[in-house]
Design an enzyme around this catalytic site. Structure first.
Site, PDB file in Angstrom:
ATOM      1  N   ASP A 267       0.845  -1.198   0.000  1.00 48.39           N
ATOM      2  CA  ASP A 267       0.000   0.000   0.000  1.00 48.39           C
ATOM      3  C   ASP A 267       0.878   1.245   0.000  1.00 48.39           C
ATOM      4  OD1 ASP A 267      -2.070  -1.674   0.132  1.00 48.39           O
ATOM      5  OD2 ASP A 267      -2.726  -1.138   2.165  1.00 48.39           O
TER       6      ASP A 267
ATOM      7  N   GLU B 257       3.937   1.636  -1.207  1.00 52.88           N
ATOM      8  CA  GLU B 257       4.528   1.920  -2.524  1.00 52.88           C
ATOM      9  C   GLU B 257       3.475   2.469  -3.486  1.00 52.88           C
ATOM     10  OE1 GLU B 257       7.956  -1.408  -3.139  1.00 52.88           O
ATOM     11  OE2 GLU B 257       5.935  -2.130  -2.729  1.00 52.88           O
TER      12      GLU B 257
ATOM     13  N   ASP C 142       0.777   4.167  -2.648  1.00 56.39           N
ATOM     14  CA  ASP C 142       0.490   5.554  -2.279  1.00 56.39           C
ATOM     15  C   ASP C 142       1.566   6.497  -2.785  1.00 56.39           C
ATOM     16  OD1 ASP C 142      -1.747   4.680  -1.078  1.00 56.39           O
ATOM     17  OD2 ASP C 142      -1.012   4.841   0.986  1.00 56.39           O
TER      18      ASP C 142
ATOM     19  N   SER D  41     -38.661   0.107  -9.902  1.00 52.91           N
ATOM     20  CA  SER D  41     -38.301  -0.948  -8.947  1.00 52.91           C
ATOM     21  C   SER D  41     -38.843  -2.271  -9.464  1.00 52.91           C
ATOM     22  CB  SER D  41     -38.841  -0.624  -7.564  1.00 52.91           C
ATOM     23  OG  SER D  41     -40.220  -0.463  -7.663  1.00 52.91           O
ATOM     24  N   LEU D  42     -38.591  -3.326  -8.720  1.00 51.96           N
ATOM     25  CA  LEU D  42     -39.026  -4.655  -9.155  1.00 51.96           C
ATOM     26  C   LEU D  42     -40.135  -5.156  -8.247  1.00 51.96           C
ATOM     27  CD1 LEU D  42     -35.521  -6.298  -9.578  1.00 51.96           C
ATOM     28  CD2 LEU D  42     -37.132  -5.904 -11.431  1.00 51.96           C
TER      29      LEU D  42
ATOM     30  N   GLU E 108     -29.989 -13.252 -12.105  1.00 52.78           N
ATOM     31  CA  GLU E 108     -28.858 -12.606 -11.425  1.00 52.78           C
ATOM     32  C   GLU E 108     -29.156 -12.575  -9.941  1.00 52.78           C
ATOM     33  OE1 GLU E 108     -29.013  -8.752 -13.163  1.00 52.78           O
ATOM     34  OE2 GLU E 108     -28.327  -9.488 -15.094  1.00 52.78           O
TER      35      GLU E 108
ATOM     36  N   LYS F  25     -29.679 -10.586  -6.434  1.00 51.12           N
ATOM     37  CA  LYS F  25     -30.167  -9.247  -6.089  1.00 51.12           C
ATOM     38  C   LYS F  25     -29.197  -8.679  -5.058  1.00 51.12           C
ATOM     39  CE  LYS F  25     -34.375  -6.738  -5.204  1.00 51.12           C
ATOM     40  NZ  LYS F  25     -33.903  -5.790  -4.227  1.00 51.12           N
TER      41      LYS F  25
ATOM     42  N   ASP G   6     -27.557  -6.228  -2.452  1.00 54.78           N
ATOM     43  CA  ASP G   6     -28.157  -5.344  -1.457  1.00 54.78           C
ATOM     44  C   ASP G   6     -27.253  -4.140  -1.222  1.00 54.78           C
ATOM     45  OD1 ASP G   6     -29.979  -4.460   0.299  1.00 54.78           O
ATOM     46  OD2 ASP G   6     -29.434  -5.822   1.929  1.00 54.78           O
TER      47      ASP G   6
ATOM     48  N   ARG H 119     -30.564   6.768  -7.059  1.00 55.79           N
ATOM     49  CA  ARG H 119     -31.907   6.475  -7.555  1.00 55.79           C
ATOM     50  C   ARG H 119     -32.893   7.571  -7.129  1.00 55.79           C
ATOM     51  NH1 ARG H 119     -36.601   3.994  -5.903  1.00 55.79           N
ATOM     52  NH2 ARG H 119     -37.672   2.879  -7.564  1.00 55.79           N
TER      53      ARG H 119
ATOM     54  N   GLU I 261     -25.402  -1.500  -8.734  1.00 54.65           N
ATOM     55  CA  GLU I 261     -25.562  -1.402  -7.291  1.00 54.65           C
ATOM     56  C   GLU I 261     -24.197  -1.151  -6.652  1.00 54.65           C
ATOM     57  OE1 GLU I 261     -28.743  -1.868  -6.851  1.00 54.65           O
ATOM     58  OE2 GLU I 261     -29.030  -2.203  -4.703  1.00 54.65           O
TER      59      GLU I 261
ATOM     60  N   TYR J 202     -25.510  -3.979 -13.821  1.00 53.05           N
ATOM     61  CA  TYR J 202     -26.381  -5.029 -14.344  1.00 53.05           C
ATOM     62  C   TYR J 202     -27.333  -4.582 -15.442  1.00 53.05           C
ATOM     63  CZ  TYR J 202     -28.941  -2.959 -10.444  1.00 53.05           C
ATOM     64  OH  TYR J 202     -29.475  -2.073  -9.564  1.00 53.05           O
TER      65      TYR J 202
ATOM     66  N   LYS K  60     -35.041 -12.107 -15.144  1.00 52.59           N
ATOM     67  CA  LYS K  60     -35.362 -11.191 -16.236  1.00 52.59           C
ATOM     68  C   LYS K  60     -35.633 -11.992 -17.507  1.00 52.59           C
ATOM     69  CE  LYS K  60     -32.181  -7.891 -14.206  1.00 52.59           C
ATOM     70  NZ  LYS K  60     -30.936  -7.134 -14.241  1.00 52.59           N
TER      71      LYS K  60
ATOM     72  N   LYS L 276     -37.179 -12.938  -3.201  1.00 52.68           N
ATOM     73  CA  LYS L 276     -36.397 -12.609  -1.998  1.00 52.68           C
ATOM     74  C   LYS L 276     -36.207 -13.859  -1.148  1.00 52.68           C
ATOM     75  CE  LYS L 276     -36.217  -8.055  -1.355  1.00 52.68           C
ATOM     76  NZ  LYS L 276     -36.572  -7.386  -0.351  1.00 52.68           N
TER      77      LYS L 276
ATOM     78  N   CYS M 252     -24.049   4.229  35.707  1.00 54.42           N
ATOM     79  CA  CYS M 252     -23.282   3.096  35.189  1.00 54.42           C
ATOM     80  C   CYS M 252     -23.615   1.824  35.980  1.00 54.42           C
ATOM     81  CB  CYS M 252     -21.785   3.415  35.288  1.00 54.42           C
ATOM     82  SG  CYS M 252     -20.760   2.025  34.783  1.00 54.42           S
TER      83      CYS M 252
ATOM     84  N   CYS N 202     -20.176   0.850  37.985  1.00 56.71           N
ATOM     85  CA  CYS N 202     -19.535   1.651  39.037  1.00 56.71           C
ATOM     86  C   CYS N 202     -20.463   2.717  39.621  1.00 56.71           C
ATOM     87  CB  CYS N 202     -18.248   2.289  38.508  1.00 56.71           C
ATOM     88  SG  CYS N 202     -18.535   3.588  37.313  1.00 56.71           S
TER      89      CYS N 202
ATOM     90  N   CYS O 158     -20.053   6.181  30.386  1.00 53.51           N
ATOM     91  CA  CYS O 158     -19.677   6.292  31.791  1.00 53.51           C
ATOM     92  C   CYS O 158     -18.359   7.058  31.799  1.00 53.51           C
ATOM     93  CB  CYS O 158     -19.479   4.913  32.410  1.00 53.51           C
ATOM     94  SG  CYS O 158     -18.597   5.000  33.986  1.00 53.51           S
TER      95      CYS O 158
ATOM     96  N   CYS P 292     -13.735   2.581  36.662  1.00 46.22           N
ATOM     97  CA  CYS P 292     -14.828   1.681  36.298  1.00 46.22           C
ATOM     98  C   CYS P 292     -14.234   0.338  35.817  1.00 46.22           C
ATOM     99  CB  CYS P 292     -15.649   2.366  35.204  1.00 46.22           C
ATOM    100  SG  CYS P 292     -17.041   1.411  34.639  1.00 46.22           S
TER     101      CYS P 292
HETATM  102  S1  IVH Z   1     -32.605  -4.833 -12.439  1.00 40.85           S
HETATM  103  C1  IVH Z   1     -36.621  -2.169 -13.301  1.00 40.85           C
HETATM  104  N1  IVH Z   1     -30.862  -6.379 -11.315  1.00 40.85           N
HETATM  105  O1  IVH Z   1     -33.210  -3.937  -6.895  1.00 40.85           O
HETATM  106  C2  IVH Z   1     -35.537  -2.332 -12.310  1.00 40.85           C
HETATM  107  N2  IVH Z   1     -31.894  -4.713  -9.966  1.00 40.85           N
HETATM  108  O2  IVH Z   1     -36.294  -3.301  -6.714  1.00 40.85           O
HETATM  109  C3  IVH Z   1     -34.513  -3.214 -12.893  1.00 40.85           C
HETATM  110  N3  IVH Z   1     -31.090  -4.656  -7.660  1.00 40.85           N
HETATM  111  O3  IVH Z   1     -33.503  -0.552  -7.636  1.00 40.85           O
HETATM  112  C4  IVH Z   1     -33.478  -3.469 -11.907  1.00 40.85           C
HETATM  113  N4  IVH Z   1     -29.656  -6.312  -7.850  1.00 40.85           N
HETATM  114  O4  IVH Z   1     -31.255  -1.340  -6.975  1.00 40.85           O
HETATM  115  C5  IVH Z   1     -31.711  -5.355 -11.140  1.00 40.85           C
HETATM  116  N5  IVH Z   1     -29.284  -7.841 -10.464  1.00 40.85           N
HETATM  117  C6  IVH Z   1     -30.113  -6.810 -10.291  1.00 40.85           C
HETATM  118  C7  IVH Z   1     -30.247  -6.153  -9.054  1.00 40.85           C
HETATM  119  C8  IVH Z   1     -31.168  -5.099  -8.929  1.00 40.85           C
HETATM  120  C9  IVH Z   1     -30.168  -5.400  -7.038  1.00 40.85           C
HETATM  121  C10 IVH Z   1     -31.870  -3.578  -7.019  1.00 40.85           C
HETATM  122  C11 IVH Z   1     -31.860  -2.291  -7.790  1.00 40.85           C
HETATM  123  C12 IVH Z   1     -33.282  -1.903  -7.969  1.00 40.85           C
HETATM  124  C13 IVH Z   1     -33.997  -2.781  -7.015  1.00 40.85           C
HETATM  125  C14 IVH Z   1     -35.318  -3.146  -7.638  1.00 40.85           C
END
Ligand code: IVH
Length: 670
Positions: free
Chosen positions: A34, A36, A38, A83-84, A114, A116, A118, A137, A174, A226, A289, A313, A407, A410, A425, A431
């Site tokens: 690290d 070197e 830096d 969102s999904l 794929e 998901k 987090d 987002r 993500e 993704y 998908k 999920k 505490c 003590c 404390c 303590c």
């Molecule tokens: S595709 C139309 N692929 O999940 C949305 N989303 O609820 C298409 N996420 O906001 C998203 N892994 O932040 C997609 N492999 C993945 C994902 C992914 C995590 C999140 C993403 C999105 C949320 C959807």
């Protein structure tokens, strides 16, 4: 230096840094230290500052951050970030599959699965192959422009590879804080007595919203991409888009899989249910998908989410229990942590009896009361936590909890510093858990490394009144210990030897072991190398302290407070008297010849005439450089006895010259 020379050096430095970055992030290899690394970066920053003409849009110096964004600008997404739909059961997934089949009216179709991830959803805009914007987002329609922070994520390309790149397009993915980085960050916070972050996701999200991008850079966030969106994108399937992202240099998780039918999707779900635990980030499900883009268009969207994709999920492992009591733990720095004492319950294979409640705010948020029925979950963290309370099962006479005011160890009145969530404390010298905690901190591996001592022995020594501070350890005698529970002659001598040997510990470790607030391991190293000895550090004033790179006001004030205390001065002088090392001993390289100048070596196995460290010294003494990983750029693999076959094979494959100890000796002869 002329501008021409600066340009040449800057471009060579950028190339080197990009190479090491790539090795580190994409190939999991660290070929230089690290320090070197830096140094290379510092040199490039210096050149760019002197000759701004050498700075390019994709210079690796952009990864270090530095830009401050006071207010993130709100920008509209060109394409909304939807969102999904979520499902939690295989039946729901079968329903989804039926809807897809119906929507596609008898056409055959395939899925692309794929994980998901987090983390925090990001949208990145590229123009002419260069990253121009990174946006959160937000509410899906508009988000915050966090470009400066996004640029510090080393796996996000600033400039794309290849020649088939659309003029303008967006990439979505993500951002996340790898589990390892999260643990490291929390360890550092624990070291300096700071409150721990609750989970990696929120920490990643908080980091990306920091004003100072140089702090974001240090967090070492990562990002998986993704999807790809743009008017001019000509791909026929999601799979093709993913392969294109990979070809352009994006970091795509290799966990995806194409599935021909819903049964293959189920197999994918089962496969990753446990395998996902070994990934570097938290995942909470999978995303399914429809692969064909044309079919995606046919299926279309509801108001909020696509009809061609869905999230499955994984069930988070939760258990129901009853809160029997709340106890309060006192940490080394005096911080109070409330702990839920539960009716024992089986959760993810282990019996859980206790769960963390973090602080008074969390107790208030949950409105948790003794006797309550509670849900306990194991998130990404090891310690389970209470996630919710079921108020319907509550006794009518239950009353909100009153947080302790004194505490539990003590009796001292607790204090709560403005802006901090924890109570403290303040009785740091009287303590018991704080005293024992300080000694445990002092002896730990990363500090004095006295492994002949442990928590239990420290407790006994404290109970017997033999140790009240780290310096007391050095006054211990054979007679003090031999009569203690569990000690015999051998273990007594062993303990004393461990303590005695520790006086040779390097200064930076000693400094860390003192447990000065906000002085974690990394800060201790910086201070030790800068000031070289404790006297110079102790006499440094505020200005001198904050002049040290990475030392800010908070650390400087904490150091001044520590060294001004008479009690601490006394402790330091006793440690000094015991012979504890309070200065940096610089190992000088005695250059004996330049026989190995510019050559790199990896040392492996056991040698006849030298120890492993010794032979490394010899290499340095003759102008060579020792590195740890084998790559195509390595000059020599110095092979001793018992070298692993994998190393040999790799070196042979990469065409690296393998030399024996005898051949090495010939190289430096004369
Ligand atoms: S595709 C139309 N692929 O999940 C949305 N989303 O609820 C298409 N996420 O906001 C998203 N892994 O932040 C997609 N492999 C993945 C994902 C992914 C995590 C999140 C993403 C999105 C949320 C959807």
């Amino acid at each position: 230096m002329t501008l021409e020379e600066a340009k040449i050096e800057a471009s060579s430095l950028a190339e080197k840094i990009n190479f090491y970055n790539h090795q580190y992030y994409q190939n999991d290899k660290s070929e230089i230290s690290d320090y070197e690394f830096d140094k290379l970066l510092e040199r490039l920053i210096a050149i760019e500052a002197e000759f701004p003409e050498t700075k390019t849009d994709d210079s690796p110096t952009q990864r270090v951050g530095g830009a401050i964004t006071k207010n993130f600008e709100t920008v509209y997404h060109k394409y909304p970030m939807l969102s999904l739909g979520n499902t939690y059961s295989k039946e729901d997934l079968e329903e989804f599959d039926k809807r897809v089949a119906k929507g596609l009216e008898g056409q055959s179709y395939e899925y692309f699965c794929e994980l998901k991830f987090d983390g925090v959803a990001l949208s990145l805009t590229y123009e002419n192959g260069k990253l121009v914007r990174g946006v959160t987002r937000g509410d899906g329609t508009r988000g915050d422009d966090i470009t400066n922070n996004v640029k510090t994520i080393r796996t996000i390309p600033l400039k794309l590879q290849g020649d088939d790149i659309p003029a303008e397009f967006e990439v979505r993915g993500e951002a996340f804080l790898p589990k390892e980085m999260f643990a490291k960050l929390n360890k550092e916070r624990e070291d300096i007595g700071e409150e721990l972050y609750a989970n990696a996701r929120n920490t990643a999200s908080g980091s990306l919203k920091m004003q100072d991008s140089s702090i974001v850079s240090k967090r070492r966030l990562d990002c998986y991409l993704y999807s790809m969106i743009g008017d001019k994108i000509k791909v026929k399937s999601h799979e093709e888009a993913i392969l294109k992202l990979l070809a352009m240099g994006f970091n795509v998780s290799k966990t995806f899989q194409k599935c021909q039918n819903i049964d293959e999707v189920f197999a994918y779900i089962n496969e990753w249910e446990t395998k996902r635990m070994d990934l570097p980030l938290e995942t909470d499900g999978i995303v399914i998908k429809v692969n064909s883009i044309e079919q995606q268009q046919q299926l279309g969207y509801t108001a909020k989410s696509p009809r061609w994709a869905i999230a499955y999920k994984y069930k988070s492992e939760a258990a129901i229990s009853v809160l029997k009591d709340i106890t309060y733990q006192v940490g080394r720095t005096g911080a109070i942590t409330p702990v839920a004492e539960l009716k024992p319950v089986l959760l993810a294979g282990t019996t859980v009896k206790r769960a963390s409640l973090h602080n008074a705010n969390e107790i208030q948020r949950l409105d948790i009361r003794i006797g309550d029925t509670v849900y306990v979950e194991k998130g990404g963290e090891i310690i389970p936590k209470v996630t919710k309370v079921d108020p319907s099962k509550r006794n009518s006479d239950s009353r909100p909890l009153e947080y302790i005011t004194n505490c539990p160890e003590c009796g001292t009145a607790l204090v709560r510093v403005e802006g901090e969530a924890s109570h403290y404390c303040p009785n740091s010298t009287g303590c018991p858990p704080q005293i024992k905690g300080k000694i445990e901190h002092f002896i730990q591996r990363r500090a004095m490394n006295i492994d002949s001592l442990g928590e239990r022995t420290i407790d006994i020594l404290y109970q017997k009144g033999l140790v009240k501070s780290p310096a007391d350890l050095y006054d211990l005698t054979f007679e003090n210990i031999i009569d203690l529970e569990g000690f015999k002659e051998l273990s007594t001598n062993n303990l004393l030897k461990g303590v005695k040997d520790s006086i040779q510990t390097p200064f930076e470790s000693v400094l860390f072991g003192l447990g000065i607030r906000f002085v974690g391991r990394t800060v201790a190293e910086k201070l030790a190398y800068h000031f070289k000895n404790i006297d110079k550090l102790a006499s440094a004033d505020y200005e001198e302290l904050i002049a040290v790179p990475e030392i800010g006001e908070r650390i400087a004030s904490s150091l001044l407070e520590y060294f001004s205390s008479e009690e601490n001065q006394n402790e330091l002088s006793r440690l000094k008297q015991a012979g504890v090392n309070f200065e940096v001993v610089e190992k000088e390289v005695t250059l004996l010849s330049l026989a190995l100048e510019g050559k790199t070596f990896v040392v492996s196995g056991v040698f006849e005439q030298f120890g492993r460290d010794e032979i490394k010294e010899v290499i340095k003494n003759h102008g060579g450089k020792v590195i740890s990983a084998i790559s195509g750029k390595l000059d020599f693999l110095l092979a001793g006895d018992k070298m692993g076959p994998a190393k040999k094979e790799k070196a042979e494959k990469l065409g690296v010259t393998i030399i024996s100890e005898q051949e090495f000796l010939k190289m430096i002869e004369g």
